[in-house]
Design a protein around this motif. Structure first.
Motif: not given
Length: 276
Positions: A165-183
């Motif tokens: 699903d091409p929509a998954i990549g940007p959403a996951v990258a945004r989540w990782m960035t917002e958490r600054r990689g935590q977890g």
């Protein structure tokens, strides 16, 4: 401290965005379906109990009173240019990414000569994460085989995240960035195989230096110690270690025979065939 961290992680996992949850399940299925490269690999998966992985923790001069070559350290030397001439002690598989200081290291280097089993160890770690036997405080474990030409040319975090699903990549990258990689745990397998320019200036270099996802755990496998991984180039907080340096050791004939006996449940004919 550890219980508080696990509680916080559990709460974070329960509140994951749906796209991140889908991606994590996708990774778990992908790691489970990874075919073994050889019959020996299937034996390793089928063997009950502890996995046969030989590791050594490389200690810096700050952690020892003197750089004495004890019997274990001498055992790890093979007379090659890849030898790590520092004091070492044994390390268990479940101690990867842990620290005596209390605060886990942000960066882990798994170093070993060519063919010693670094890539196999990387896949084993991904399987153990999938089965919730290791890195349980990391809801996301991203294994990145850097010999893949598509990954080698990646420019952004989004380029590292693949999903049908091409929509998954940007959403996951945004989540990782917002958490600054935590977890998040990112395993960069084969860092020394990257072109030198990519080792120093790329998304991978930013991950190693903590420029990107500074709260993530980054694990790197490499044949040698890349200059970017030397401590002067890494951020260091007081009372913590900048990097956990682990050597992936080879096995003696005695080790191999003992493992074969265990994996093949004492079948002498199969053991003889394996050793030959």
């Amino acid at each position: 401290r550890d219980n508080t961290r696990l509680l916080a992680t559990s709460m974070a996992i329960s509140n994951l965005p749906p796209e991140v949850t889908r991606y994590i399940e996708y990774l778990r299925q992908a790691y489970a379906s990874e075919p073994p490269r050889s019959v020996a690999s299937s034996w390793i998966r089928a063997t009950p109990g502890e996995q046969h992985v030989s590791l050594a923790l490389v200690q810096s001069e700050r952690e020892v009173l003197y750089a004495a070559m004890d019997s274990f350290t001498r055992f790890t030397l093979h007379g090659t240019e890849e030898d790590i001439m520092k004091p070492k002690r044994t390390l268990l598989l479940n101690q990867i990414g842990t620290s005596e200081y209390g605060t886990p290291p942000r960066l882990v280097l798994l170093q070993g000569e060519q063919g010693v089993g670094k890539t196999h160890l990387s896949r084993l770690l991904s399987l153990m994460w999938r089965d919730r036997r290791l890195f349980s405080d990391h809801p996301l474990f991203l294994l990145l085989p850097l010999r893949d030409p598509h990954l080698c040319s990646a420019m952004t975090l989004n380029d590292l995240i693949h999903h049908p699903d091409p929509a998954i990549g940007p959403a996951v990258a945004r989540w990782m960035t917002e958490r600054r990689g935590q977890g998040c745990l990112l395993l960069l397998d084969g860092y020394s195989d990257l072109p030198l320019a990519v080792q120093w200036t790329s998304i991978y270099a930013d991950l190693v230096k903590g420029v990107a996802l500074e709260r993530a755990t980054v694990v790197v496998t490499s044949q040698c110690l890349p200059s970017i991984l030397s401590e002067p180039h890494l951020p260091r907080q007081p009372g913590t270690q900048a990097i956990q340096h682990v050597e992936v050791l080879g096995f003696s004939d005695f080790d191999v025979e003992g493992y074969a006996l265990s994996a093949l449940q004492g079948d002498e004919a199969e053991v003889k065939s394996f050793l030959s």
